[in-house]
Design a protein around this motif. Structure first.
Motif, PDB file in Angstrom:
ATOM      1  N   ASP A   1      12.140 -88.868  34.006  1.00 50.32           N
ATOM      2  CA  ASP A   1      11.747 -90.204  33.568  1.00 50.32           C
ATOM      3  C   ASP A   1      12.365 -90.459  32.201  1.00 50.32           C
ATOM      4  N   PRO A   2      13.368 -91.329  32.096  1.00 50.51           N
ATOM      5  CA  PRO A   2      13.991 -91.599  30.790  1.00 50.51           C
ATOM      6  C   PRO A   2      13.001 -92.056  29.736  1.00 50.51           C
ATOM      7  N   ALA A   3      11.932 -92.742  30.140  1.00 53.67           N
ATOM      8  CA  ALA A   3      10.944 -93.222  29.172  1.00 53.67           C
ATOM      9  C   ALA A   3      10.258 -92.058  28.452  1.00 53.67           C
ATOM     10  N   PHE A   4      10.104 -90.926  29.120  1.00 56.96           N
ATOM     11  CA  PHE A   4       9.544 -89.751  28.454  1.00 56.96           C
ATOM     12  C   PHE A   4      10.477 -89.277  27.350  1.00 56.96           C
ATOM     13  N   HIS A   5      11.763 -89.199  27.649  1.00 56.11           N
ATOM     14  CA  HIS A   5      12.744 -88.724  26.671  1.00 56.11           C
ATOM     15  C   HIS A   5      12.929 -89.708  25.528  1.00 56.11           C
TER      16      HIS A   5
ATOM     17  N   ALA B   1      22.824-100.964  28.010  1.00 55.76           N
ATOM     18  CA  ALA B   1      21.691-100.784  28.917  1.00 55.76           C
ATOM     19  C   ALA B   1      22.128 -99.951  30.120  1.00 55.76           C
ATOM     20  N   LEU B   2      21.409 -98.848  30.351  1.00 56.52           N
ATOM     21  CA  LEU B   2      21.718 -97.949  31.461  1.00 56.52           C
ATOM     22  C   LEU B   2      20.703 -98.144  32.585  1.00 56.52           C
ATOM     23  N   ASP B   3      21.171 -98.014  33.821  1.00 54.07           N
ATOM     24  CA  ASP B   3      20.221 -97.968  34.927  1.00 54.07           C
ATOM     25  C   ASP B   3      19.678 -96.543  35.036  1.00 54.07           C
ATOM     26  N   LYS B   4      18.754 -96.316  35.973  1.00 51.56           N
ATOM     27  CA  LYS B   4      18.100 -95.006  36.071  1.00 51.56           C
ATOM     28  C   LYS B   4      19.110 -93.883  36.300  1.00 51.56           C
ATOM     29  N   GLU B   5      20.052 -94.094  37.203  1.00 48.32           N
ATOM     30  CA  GLU B   5      21.043 -93.047  37.507  1.00 48.32           C
ATOM     31  C   GLU B   5      21.910 -92.746  36.288  1.00 48.32           C
TER      32      GLU B   5
ATOM     33  N   ALA C   1      21.109 -93.304  33.155  1.00 53.52           N
ATOM     34  CA  ALA C   1      20.280 -92.712  32.108  1.00 53.52           C
ATOM     35  C   ALA C   1      20.096 -91.214  32.331  1.00 53.52           C
ATOM     36  N   ILE C   2      19.864 -90.800  33.575  1.00 46.95           N
ATOM     37  CA  ILE C   2      19.716 -89.377  33.866  1.00 46.95           C
ATOM     38  C   ILE C   2      21.032 -88.648  33.596  1.00 46.95           C
ATOM     39  N   ALA C   3      22.145 -89.245  33.967  1.00 48.62           N
ATOM     40  CA  ALA C   3      23.451 -88.646  33.682  1.00 48.62           C
ATOM     41  C   ALA C   3      23.636 -88.471  32.175  1.00 48.62           C
ATOM     42  N   TYR C   4      23.253 -89.493  31.420  1.00 45.98           N
ATOM     43  CA  TYR C   4      23.368 -89.403  29.957  1.00 45.98           C
ATOM     44  C   TYR C   4      22.503 -88.267  29.425  1.00 45.98           C
ATOM     45  N   LEU C   5      21.272 -88.158  29.911  1.00 43.13           N
ATOM     46  CA  LEU C   5      20.345 -87.132  29.437  1.00 43.13           C
ATOM     47  C   LEU C   5      20.753 -85.730  29.872  1.00 43.13           C
TER      48      LEU C   5
ATOM     49  N   ASN D   1      30.274-100.224  30.970  1.00 42.26           N
ATOM     50  CA  ASN D   1      31.091-101.250  30.316  1.00 42.26           C
ATOM     51  C   ASN D   1      31.416-100.794  28.902  1.00 42.26           C
ATOM     52  N   THR D   2      32.687-100.533  28.639  1.00 44.18           N
ATOM     53  CA  THR D   2      33.116-100.056  27.317  1.00 44.18           C
ATOM     54  C   THR D   2      33.869-101.134  26.566  1.00 44.18           C
ATOM     55  N   ALA D   3      33.446-102.355  26.740  1.00 45.79           N
ATOM     56  CA  ALA D   3      34.149-103.480  26.106  1.00 45.79           C
ATOM     57  C   ALA D   3      34.047-103.439  24.586  1.00 45.79           C
ATOM     58  N   LYS D   4      32.970-102.868  24.049  1.00 51.53           N
ATOM     59  CA  LYS D   4      32.794-102.819  22.602  1.00 51.53           C
ATOM     60  C   LYS D   4      32.884-101.364  22.142  1.00 51.53           C
ATOM     61  N   PRO D   5      34.037-100.932  21.671  1.00 48.39           N
ATOM     62  CA  PRO D   5      34.197 -99.540  21.258  1.00 48.39           C
ATOM     63  C   PRO D   5      33.393 -99.241  19.996  1.00 48.39           C
ATOM     64  N   GLY D   6      33.120 -97.956  19.797  1.00 50.54           N
ATOM     65  CA  GLY D   6      32.404 -97.508  18.607  1.00 50.54           C
ATOM     66  C   GLY D   6      31.059 -96.879  18.957  1.00 50.54           C
ATOM     67  N   TRP D   7      30.289 -96.588  17.922  1.00 45.90           N
ATOM     68  CA  TRP D   7      28.973 -95.984  18.125  1.00 45.90           C
ATOM     69  C   TRP D   7      28.057 -96.971  18.826  1.00 45.90           C
ATOM     70  N   SER D   8      27.398 -96.504  19.880  1.00 44.78           N
ATOM     71  CA  SER D   8      26.517 -97.377  20.659  1.00 44.78           C
ATOM     72  C   SER D   8      25.213 -96.655  20.986  1.00 44.78           C
ATOM     73  N   LEU D   9      24.153 -97.442  21.010  1.00 44.80           N
ATOM     74  CA  LEU D   9      22.846 -96.930  21.420  1.00 44.80           C
ATOM     75  C   LEU D   9      22.737 -97.016  22.929  1.00 44.80           C
ATOM     76  N   MET D  10      22.420 -95.877  23.563  1.00 42.48           N
ATOM     77  CA  MET D  10      22.201 -95.849  24.995  1.00 42.48           C
ATOM     78  C   MET D  10      20.719 -96.144  25.248  1.00 42.48           C
ATOM     79  N   THR D  11      20.441 -97.157  26.048  1.00 41.54           N
ATOM     80  CA  THR D  11      19.053 -97.571  26.253  1.00 41.54           C
ATOM     81  C   THR D  11      18.700 -97.589  27.739  1.00 41.54           C
ATOM     82  N   PHE D  12      17.401 -97.466  27.983  1.00 43.41           N
ATOM     83  CA  PHE D  12      16.856 -97.605  29.332  1.00 43.41           C
ATOM     84  C   PHE D  12      15.604 -98.462  29.224  1.00 43.41           C
ATOM     85  N   GLU D  13      15.623 -99.593  29.935  1.00 46.96           N
ATOM     86  CA  GLU D  13      14.501-100.539  29.897  1.00 46.96           C
ATOM     87  C   GLU D  13      14.097-100.855  28.458  1.00 46.96           C
ATOM     88  N   ASN D  14      15.141-101.100  27.631  1.00 45.73           N
ATOM     89  CA  ASN D  14      14.992-101.501  26.225  1.00 45.73           C
ATOM     90  C   ASN D  14      14.478-100.395  25.312  1.00 45.73           C
ATOM     91  N   HIS D  15      14.460 -99.158  25.789  1.00 44.03           N
ATOM     92  CA  HIS D  15      14.059 -98.027  24.954  1.00 44.03           C
ATOM     93  C   HIS D  15      15.281 -97.160  24.666  1.00 44.03           C
TER      94      HIS D  15
END
Length: 466
Positions: A72-76, A397-401, A403-407, A416-430
């Motif tokens: 559950d990405p929300a736990f992480h 914004a990541l979908d569930k699949e 988000a798990i891959a990221y974790l 979508n890598t349209a904006k290069p640089g440091w980015s926050l990976m989020t799931f359901e706004n978290h």
């Protein structure tokens, strides 16, 4: 449990304890069906279906079934903590005594790992209060640090010290929580292996250890400060008898906690000094075995030592580039550890000076990251922190699949890598953490030590009692 066999002399030792019902107690252990409960982070709200509130904890809920917390990405993201329901009674005690304090309070959680009590306290204190979460055992400090990092509060310090080390800070804390090491009988239903370790001799050894721990830390409590004592044991030696020992040894008074009779908690009093205690039995509450009590110190504390600042004198021009990345940045104190920048609320600067010189600190405030020229190389703590100014960073914004891959620190497909640089990976706004987006790839900066390793749908990072 196919066959239930309590340790020898265990049942006999409980027969005279307040509220003990041998038949119902035995039956509930035979069923071996403990409830699943979580506590929501009030600053990172999330939801579960078909929940039932835990009456003695503001953000606590029972779940109808145990989901896969590991996946559950929300736990992480730190949206909730998986915690045994009885141990959340700390919320009722703390919120009642907090009303007695007009000024900001300093709170010590002495035996803090894996972090259930500490994250609860972090949610219950105000921004101007300070929480010091200490873990005595070195190997348990990382999980405590990780859980508090996920929770996101900046007014938290993690230390790794023996109880006697707190004697260097006389009269420092307003509230002290001692969830003492114990014989563990309250966890028999969830952890049947604990039955193999229980013995009358072990109970006596735990009683002696509990006295020693309390004696070591007593001086760090202020006059009129509160001591919250708890165990996951049913034994009077580790509970009511400890209260009597405290009342006989120190000028300390019992505090009666207001509870609702419908909760099923058994209110007790110690034999000699009639100190109030609160017993949880799994046949009476939806939770495991617990004992808790609250006392107030009625004697002057020793004079506090004076400390000279060891913080580096920093050029304000060095600090200015950091401020745009943080919310309420002018209210923070900035300092460096090596090349890394950290921040803690300015109101806690003097407390940090004392803590630095008296204790071994593992985490303090929020680690922001390091500057490379005019650019920030952000730390994972910043991503998890409630201080982060999200407007200064790209967000994906990541979908569930995904988000798990990221974790897992795997490759993230269809990003979508349209904006290069440091980015926050989020799931359901978290927020989950950082990645650096490049034209032809994604560099995953989720910490290696936190990545999901399990292929099974169960949580491994936390312990039966939290």
């Amino acid at each position: 449990m196919s066959e239930l066999k309590f340790p020898e002399h265990f049942i006999e030792s409980l027969k005279d304890q307040p509220g003990f019902d041998e038949l119902k107690f035995t039956e509930v252990h035979k069923k071996n069906n403990p409830p699943t409960s979580v506590r929501i982070n009030p600053n990172k709200k999330t939801g579960f279906a078909n929940t039932q509130p835990i009456p003695w904890c503001k953000e606590g809920y029972y779940l109808t079934e145990r989901p896969s917390f590991t996946f559950d990405p929300a736990f992480h993201a730190g949206c909730y903590y998986v915690q045994e329901a009885s141990s959340m009674f700390l919320d009722t005690i703390f919120r009642q005594i907090k009303r007695d304090y007009d000024a900001p309070v300093k709170v010590l959680d002495l035996c803090a790992a894996p972090g259930g009590k500490s994250t609860l306290l972090a949610s219950a204190i105000n921004n101007n209060d300070l929480l010091v979460a200490n873990e005595i055992i070195k190997t348990r400090v990382p999980i405590l640090t990780d859980n508090l990092t996920r929770w996101g509060n900046a007014n938290v310090v993690v230390t790794n010290n023996d109880p006697k080390d707190f004697g260097r800070l006389p009269g420092f804390f307003d509230v002290m929580v001692v969830d003492a090491p114990c014989s563990g009988s309250g966890m028999f239903r969830k952890d049947t292996a604990a039955m193999d370790e229980w013995s009358e001799n072990n109970v006596s050894l735990c009683h002696q250890r509990q006295e020693r721990i309390l004696a070591d830390v007593y001086t760090t409590l202020k006059e009129d400060g509160h001591l919250i004592y708890s165990t996951c044991s049913y034994s009077a030696e580790e509970n009511e008898q400890i209260l009597d020992w405290l009342c006989e040894t120190y000028n300390i008074e019992s505090v009666r906690v207001a509870i609702d009779p419908s909760w099923g908690i058994v209110e007790t009093q110690s034999e000699r000094h009639k100190a109030w205690g609160y017993r949880f039995y799994p046949d009476k509450v939806q939770g495991e075995g617990l004992f808790a009590a609250c006392l107030i110190k009625r004697e002057p504390a020793l004079n506090a030592s004076t400390y000279k600042s060891k913080f580096q004198k920093l050029n304000p021009k060095e600090i200015e580039p950091l401020k745009k990345y943080l919310l309420d940045s002018d209210s923070l104190h900035y300092f460096k550890v090596g090349d890394d920048w950290l921040a803690i609320p300015e109101v806690h600067r003097d407390s940090m000076i004392a803590l630095q010189q008296a204790l071994y600190i593992k985490k303090s405030g929020v680690r922001i990251g390091r500057m490379a020229g005019k650019d920030l190389l952000p730390d994972h703590e910043l991503a998890m922190s409630l201080l982060i100014n999200e407007d200064q960073f790209n967000s994906v914004a990541l979908d569930k699949e995904q988000a798990i891959a990221y974790l897992r620190r795997d490759n993230i497909n269809n990003l979508n890598t349209a904006k290069p640089g440091w980015s926050l990976m989020t799931f359901e706004n978290h927020i989950l953490g950082w990645a650096k987006l490049l034209p032809n790839r994604v560099n995953n900066y989720y910490p290696k030590e936190l990545r999901i390793l399990s292929t099974e749908a169960r949580i491994k990072s936390q312990e039966p009692r939290q």
